[in-house]
Design an enzyme around this catalytic site. Structure first.
Site, PDB file in Angstrom:
ATOM      1  N   ASP A 299     108.330 113.150   3.622  1.00 20.53           N
ATOM      2  CA  ASP A 299     108.803 112.844   2.310  1.00 20.53           C
ATOM      3  C   ASP A 299     110.065 111.676   2.493  1.00 20.53           C
ATOM      4  O   ASP A 299     110.260 111.427   3.803  1.00 20.53           O
ATOM      5  CB  ASP A 299     109.547 114.080   1.984  1.00 20.53           C
TER       6      ASP A 299
ATOM      7  N   GLU B 291     111.973 117.503   4.721  1.00 20.72           N
ATOM      8  CA  GLU B 291     113.030 117.195   5.679  1.00 20.72           C
ATOM      9  C   GLU B 291     114.191 116.546   4.975  1.00 20.72           C
ATOM     10  O   GLU B 291     115.362 116.776   5.227  1.00 20.72           O
ATOM     11  CB  GLU B 291     112.685 116.134   6.947  1.00 20.72           C
TER      12      GLU B 291
END
Length: 381
Positions: A71, A136
């Site tokens: 991400d 994250e």
């Protein structure tokens, strides 16, 4: 025919996927295909809105793991980007695109290094694993921490872990993170009594009330740090009060402060001291705590020694271990007993518009990752 290196081509493929947290956008599927071809067993773990990958080659110890995230943060103001953030462009030796440095370049380097290593050493010692999340950059509650919980429940341990966060400052490998400070956030609501400024005897001004307490908290010396960590630091990040009118004493004040703390203290010591100081100023308040992660440290040993040696061999840089900066998913992995080191490209443009990564850094990173695996899984035989 393309003259780009394998790692650059794979980085471009990953960057072209708009995987804004917690969306993975097929990045892990691309990685799974490459890993499956090497004999890895891929296990997708979906928790709520987050897609995670645990992939492992081999069933023996020790377990060497690459950890990272697919991400990326939102792109921000598109008008300020020189190129489309999800159309990778190479200019003057730099690859531009959201996630190029944080951390799709590292993911590509991990894959390419592993492909080369397995080809050269198909019967290496131990196991190689990948722990990849798409959570994250977001709330970090359904990503690495949930995968670790799953692994711990079945007693599956990681011995050595490289997290591909962009750790470097000027050249790839000049800084490696061998630990991180703890992080704890206090969200405090101070209650007063609203009223007219001309009638101070009828009001309780929360700004006046909390100011001495905040000053004491900001000036308090929590510890002196140690050989690996700087002294603990408290920073006030938000302070809001008032109605907007000049003749009204507000009834509420909202403040947020964060502490980045060393291994000299723990979160309970911090909570107790903050409450003690707030109470000593006779405040009427509510406080909500967010425990972002405890400090961790990997002292010199097999992993850190291998990383420092690999950096020196690959590009001649003397790596400096450091615990500075923010936190990372390493905070979820280290408490299991794993040695954890962060090694990745330079971090000057991460989370910014026009994020980019140096192409030579990625080629160097492939060599570094390859050498670390060789030192741990072959040379240690």
């Amino acid at each position: 025919m393309s003259n780009k290196s394998e790692v650059i081509e794979l980085t471009e493929e990953l960057v072209s996927r708009p995987s804004i947290t917690p969306v993975d956008e097929g990045c892990q599927e691309l990685m799974k295909q490459r890993l499956a071809a090497l004999g890895f067993n891929n296990e997708t773990m979906v928790f709520e809105d987050t897609t995670n990958l645990w992939s492992r080659r081999g069933d023996s110890d020790p377990v060497f793991c690459f950890a990272g995230h697919t991400d990326v943060v939102p792109v921000g103001n598109l008008d300020k980007w020189h190129t489309d953030p999800f159309t990778p462009v190479i200019k003057d030796g730099w690859l531009y695109g959201r996630g190029a440095a944080d951390m799709k370049g590292s993911l590509a380097a991990m894959i390419v290094a592993t492909e080369r290593f397995v080809k050269d050493y198909p019967y290496h010692n131990g196991s190689i694993a990948f722990l990849i999340t798409s959570d994250e950059e977001g709330p970090f509650i359904n990503g690495t921490t949930r995968v670790i919980d799953t692994l711990e429940a079945r007693n599956e341990k990681i011995d050595w872990c490289i997290v591909g966060e962009p750790s470097s400052t000027n050249k790839c490998g000049d800084i490696v993170k061998n630990g991180r400070r703890g992080s704890i956030t206090a969200d405090v609501q101070v209650h007063g009594i609203q009223g007219h400024v001309a009638y101070p005897h009828l009001v309780k001004n929360p700004i006046h009330m909390v100011a001495p307490a905040l000053a004491e908290l900001a000036q308090y010396q929590w510890d002196e740090g140690n050989d690996y960590f700087p002294p603990t630091s408290l920073q006030i990040s938000n302070l809001n009060s008032g109605t907007g009118a000049t003749n009204v004493v507000p009834g509420e004040l909202h403040t947020i402060f964060n502490l980045r703390y060393s291994t000299e203290i723990n979160d309970q010591i911090i909570v107790d001291k903050v409450v003690d100081i707030l109470d000593s100023h006779e405040l009427d308040y509510d406080v909500h705590w967010t425990f972002n992660g405890r400090p961790f440290l990997t002292e010199p040993g097999a992993l850190l020694d291998a990383v420092i040696s690999a950096v020196k061999e690959s590009n001649g840089v003397d790596a400096t271990p450091s615990t500075s900066g923010g936190t990372s998913d390493g905070r979820f992995i280290a408490p299991t007993g794993a040695q954890v080191v962060e090694l990745g490209p330079t971090n000057a443009t991460i989370h910014k518009v026009n994020e980019c990564v140096n192409c030579q850094d990625l080629d160097d990173l492939v060599e570094m990752y390859y050498l670390v695996m060789k030192k741990l899984l072959v040379d240690n035989d």
